[in-house]
Design an enzyme around this catalytic site. Structure first.
Site, PDB file in Angstrom:
ATOM      1  N   HIS A  33      35.647 -13.159  -4.958  1.00 21.44           N
ATOM      2  CA  HIS A  33      34.675 -14.119  -4.453  1.00 21.44           C
ATOM      3  C   HIS A  33      35.350 -14.965  -3.363  1.00 21.44           C
ATOM      4  CE1 HIS A  33      31.884 -13.979  -8.233  1.00 21.44           C
ATOM      5  NE2 HIS A  33      32.117 -12.803  -7.712  1.00 21.44           N
TER       6      HIS A  33
ATOM      7  N   GLU B  92      35.779 -18.198  -2.814  1.00 21.36           N
ATOM      8  CA  GLU B  92      36.684 -19.297  -3.163  1.00 21.36           C
ATOM      9  C   GLU B  92      38.075 -18.779  -3.493  1.00 21.36           C
ATOM     10  OE1 GLU B  92      33.797 -18.462  -4.402  1.00 21.36           O
ATOM     11  OE2 GLU B  92      32.832 -20.096  -5.501  1.00 21.36           O
TER      12      GLU B  92
ATOM     13  N   TRP C  20      10.598   0.704  24.066  1.00 22.54           N
ATOM     14  CA  TRP C  20      11.191  -0.185  25.073  1.00 22.54           C
ATOM     15  C   TRP C  20      10.240  -1.281  25.550  1.00 22.54           C
ATOM     16  CZ3 TRP C  20      14.611   2.159  22.932  1.00 22.54           C
ATOM     17  CH2 TRP C  20      15.022   3.461  23.162  1.00 22.54           C
TER      18      TRP C  20
ATOM     19  N   THR D 220       3.689   5.162  12.558  1.00 22.59           N
ATOM     20  CA  THR D 220       4.809   4.906  13.466  1.00 22.59           C
ATOM     21  C   THR D 220       5.687   6.143  13.604  1.00 22.59           C
ATOM     22  OG1 THR D 220       4.784   2.550  12.990  1.00 22.59           O
ATOM     23  CG2 THR D 220       6.861   3.449  13.777  1.00 22.59           C
TER      24      THR D 220
ATOM     25  N   THR E  96      -1.077  -1.379  11.288  1.00 20.85           N
ATOM     26  CA  THR E  96      -1.809  -1.115  10.038  1.00 20.85           C
ATOM     27  C   THR E  96      -0.996  -1.583   8.837  1.00 20.85           C
ATOM     28  OG1 THR E  96      -2.641   0.875  11.128  1.00 20.85           O
ATOM     29  CG2 THR E  96      -3.060   0.670   8.762  1.00 20.85           C
TER      30      THR E  96
ATOM     31  N   GLY F  19      -0.456  -5.370   8.741  1.00 20.32           N
ATOM     32  CA  GLY F  19      -1.650  -6.063   8.265  1.00 20.32           C
ATOM     33  C   GLY F  19      -1.760  -5.984   6.745  1.00 20.32           C
TER      34      GLY F  19
HETATM   35  N1  LIG Z   1       6.018  -2.758  18.900  1.00 23.92           N
HETATM   36  C1  LIG Z   1       6.365  -2.615  17.654  1.00 23.92           C
HETATM   37  O1  LIG Z   1       7.099  -3.431  17.099  1.00 23.92           O
HETATM   38  C2  LIG Z   1       5.864  -1.424  16.917  1.00 23.92           C
HETATM   39  C3  LIG Z   1       6.422  -1.114  15.679  1.00 23.92           C
HETATM   40  C4  LIG Z   1       5.922  -0.021  14.994  1.00 23.92           C
HETATM   41  C5  LIG Z   1       4.886   0.718  15.538  1.00 23.92           C
HETATM   42  N2  LIG Z   1       4.371   0.381  16.750  1.00 23.92           N
HETATM   43  C6  LIG Z   1       3.257   1.156  17.340  1.00 23.92           C
HETATM   44  O2  LIG Z   1       2.206   1.162  16.404  1.00 23.92           O
HETATM   45  C7  LIG Z   1       1.458   2.370  16.561  1.00 23.92           C
HETATM   46  C8  LIG Z   1       1.287   3.009  15.207  1.00 23.92           C
HETATM   47  O3  LIG Z   1       0.470   2.159  14.468  1.00 23.92           O
HETATM   48  P1  LIG Z   1       0.071   2.420  12.989  1.00 23.92           P
HETATM   49  O4  LIG Z   1      -0.730   1.260  12.546  1.00 23.92           O
HETATM   50  O5  LIG Z   1      -0.538   3.778  12.876  1.00 23.92           O
HETATM   51  O6  LIG Z   1       1.504   2.482  12.294  1.00 23.92           O
HETATM   52  P2  LIG Z   1       1.925   2.137  10.807  1.00 23.92           P
HETATM   53  O7  LIG Z   1       1.302   0.885  10.363  1.00 23.92           O
HETATM   54  O8  LIG Z   1       3.412   2.193  10.772  1.00 23.92           O
HETATM   55  O9  LIG Z   1       1.376   3.350   9.951  1.00 23.92           O
HETATM   56  C9  LIG Z   1       0.029   3.410   9.558  1.00 23.92           C
HETATM   57  C10 LIG Z   1      -0.098   4.300   8.361  1.00 23.92           C
HETATM   58  O10 LIG Z   1       0.479   3.662   7.237  1.00 23.92           O
HETATM   59  C11 LIG Z   1      -0.153   4.165   6.071  1.00 23.92           C
HETATM   60  N3  LIG Z   1      -0.555   3.027   5.258  1.00 23.92           N
HETATM   61  C12 LIG Z   1       0.248   2.434   4.363  1.00 23.92           C
HETATM   62  N4  LIG Z   1      -0.373   1.426   3.765  1.00 23.92           N
HETATM   63  C13 LIG Z   1      -1.608   1.355   4.283  1.00 23.92           C
HETATM   64  C14 LIG Z   1      -2.730   0.518   4.033  1.00 23.92           C
HETATM   65  N5  LIG Z   1      -2.709  -0.463   3.125  1.00 23.92           N
HETATM   66  N6  LIG Z   1      -3.836   0.716   4.766  1.00 23.92           N
HETATM   67  C15 LIG Z   1      -3.886   1.703   5.677  1.00 23.92           C
HETATM   68  N7  LIG Z   1      -2.856   2.541   5.924  1.00 23.92           N
HETATM   69  C16 LIG Z   1      -1.736   2.369   5.236  1.00 23.92           C
HETATM   70  C17 LIG Z   1      -1.296   5.032   6.523  1.00 23.92           C
HETATM   71  O11 LIG Z   1      -0.767   6.352   6.492  1.00 23.92           O
HETATM   72  P3  LIG Z   1      -1.577   7.628   5.969  1.00 23.92           P
HETATM   73  O12 LIG Z   1      -2.750   7.753   6.868  1.00 23.92           O
HETATM   74  O13 LIG Z   1      -0.563   8.713   6.136  1.00 23.92           O
HETATM   75  O14 LIG Z   1      -1.917   7.374   4.551  1.00 23.92           O
HETATM   76  C18 LIG Z   1      -1.508   4.596   7.932  1.00 23.92           C
HETATM   77  O15 LIG Z   1      -2.086   5.583   8.732  1.00 23.92           O
HETATM   78  C19 LIG Z   1       2.206   3.222  17.538  1.00 23.92           C
HETATM   79  O16 LIG Z   1       1.607   3.122  18.783  1.00 23.92           O
HETATM   80  C20 LIG Z   1       3.570   2.603  17.543  1.00 23.92           C
HETATM   81  O17 LIG Z   1       4.191   2.850  18.781  1.00 23.92           O
HETATM   82  C21 LIG Z   1       4.838  -0.666  17.434  1.00 23.92           C
END
Ligand SMILES: NC(=O)c1ccc[n+]([C@@H]2O[C@H](COP(=O)([O-])OP(=O)(O)OC[C@H]3O[C@@H](n4cnc5c(N)ncnc54)[C@H](OP(=O)(O)O)[C@@H]3O)[C@@H](O)[C@H]2O)c1
EC number: 3.5.4.26
Length: 344
Positions: free
Chosen positions: A58, A60, A178, A204, A277, A280
């Site tokens: 630890h 200390e 990027w 993603t 998604t 959220g």
């Molecule tokens: N700028 C950033 O920091 C960043 C980071 C990550 C992604 N992105 C962008 O985000 C976009 C992708 O978005 P996305 O929303 O599809 O990605 P996501 O949130 O990583 O994946 C969505 C998938 O998660 C699953 N999922 C898990 N829990 C869910 C729930 N409670 N409700 C609905 N679906 C759930 C579903 O998969 P299933 O349909 O397989 O069940 C859904 O299609 C891309 O354009 C990526 O480039 C940006």
């Protein structure tokens, strides 16, 4: 220590202990990343230490060992109340008493029922004790994730995203690579290297094919790689980078954020890097403890926002957060937020 450094206040010595604790963050699980500094009666720093990986010493004990006989009559500064129980190592309070320090100053009380009680033991042995020095800084900083884990039994979740200044996380065609600058990306890679897991949705993986590894500036893999976690029902192609050998990967076929959190209860520090998604869903479930936003000075417009529905039908029901840090990374802003009125 060749050149003893002097400290002229309790805060200065504790700040040094905090710096040392940051150096071991991410390497000490299941122990907390703690820093310790021993100051001799003349105010000179004669020993510093930080928690070794599990089974090791630890903070200390390491600091006292480095101080040797110079600790006698001095003050020990520790970011967490010294432990008072036999785990893999003997209680730190014993070492402090044996070293004959006159006073122990610590930041945060140990919330752990088993390890706690150190302050009382020290006082009973005639050692002065002062607690609470820079406690807020330590609780919100190096010990944040560990304290959350001890208090709730659940890992601490940081939702990290990169967005344009107008809150878009990808361009209209879905491309998002990027958005943030090189400086932000290296900051993120350092953050990944101390995380225990990175969580994304299948969306993603299918859109960006990210490796989700922690890399150094030269592109090589960092020593420590977080577990990669993909959430969702869809199949991931076997050639996806997230399935390569650079780290381990767990696929969780659910849409329930709490199921994801429960699958990760052996972890402390989880980074949620999913798209709008999954972000959220975690926010609606109250499963985010901190937000880390890399905001780039660009505009993208279009429909892809950083987060989808967060369950707010009207402004009065907005999810309220507060900034606890605003930094720069190259041209970008790095915003850190915690739930309003709480540590999350
Ligand atoms: N700028 C950033 O920091 C960043 C980071 C990550 C992604 N992105 C962008 O985000 C976009 C992708 O978005 P996305 O929303 O599809 O990605 P996501 O949130 O990583 O994946 C969505 C998938 O998660 C699953 N999922 C898990 N829990 C869910 C729930 N409670 N409700 C609905 N679906 C759930 C579903 O998969 P299933 O349909 O397989 O069940 C859904 O299609 C891309 O354009 C990526 O480039 C940006």
């Amino acid at each position: 220590m060749n050149q003893p450094q002097s400290v002229d206040s309790l805060d200065a010595a504790m700040r040094l202990a905090i710096e040392h604790s940051y150096q071991v963050k991410g390497t000490t699980y299941p122990n907390p990343p703690v820093g310790a500094v021993i100051v001799d009666p003349q105010g000179r720093v004669v020993g510093v230490g930080a928690t070794e990986p599990a089974g090791g010493e630890h903070a200390e004990v390491l600091a006292l060992r480095r101080a040797g006989g110079l600790a006698a009559g001095g003050i020990a500064f520790v970011t967490l109340e010294p432990c008072n129980h036999y785990g893999k190592t003997p209680p730190c309070v014993n070492a402090l008493i044996e070293a004959r320090v006159s006073m122990v100053v610590y930041a945060v009380d140990d919330p752990n029922a088993i390890a706690g009680g150190g302050a009382g033991r020290l006082q009973a042995a005639g050692v002065q004790v002062r607690s609470g020095v820079l406690a807020d800084q330590v609780a919100a900083g190096p010990l944040r994730e560990w304290l959350h884990k001890v208090r709730t039994g659940l890992p601490h979740v940081t939702w990290k995203y990169a967005s344009s200044v107008d809150g878009r996380s990808a361009a209209a065609d879905g491309s998002s690579r990027w958005i943030s600058s090189e400086a932000s990306r290296s900051d993120l890679h350092r953050r990944r290297a101390i995380a225990d897991a990175i969580v994304v949705g299948t969306g993603t993986v299918l859109a960006d094919d990210p490796a989700l590894t922690a890399r150094r500036g030269d592109g090589s893999l960092a020593d420590r790689q977080p577990l990669r976690v993909v959430v969702g029902m869809r199949e991931i192609p076997p050639e996806a980078k997230v399935l390569n050998d650079d780290s381990r990967t767990m696929v969780i076929r659910t849409h329930d954020p709490m199921e994801v959190i429960k699958a990760l209860t052996d972890r402390t520090d989880v980074l949620l890097e999913g798209g709008p998604t999954l972000a959220g869903a975690f926010l609606r479930a109250g499963a985010v403890n901190r937000i880390l936003a890399y905001v780039a000075p660009m505009l993208l417009g279009g429909p892809i926002t950083a987060v989808d529905d967060v369950g707010v039908p009207t402004i009065a029901r907005a999810l309220r957060w507060q900034f606890d840090g605003i930094d720069r990374a190259g041209p970008d802003l790095v915003l850190s937020l915690v739930p309003h009125g709480g540590q999350g």
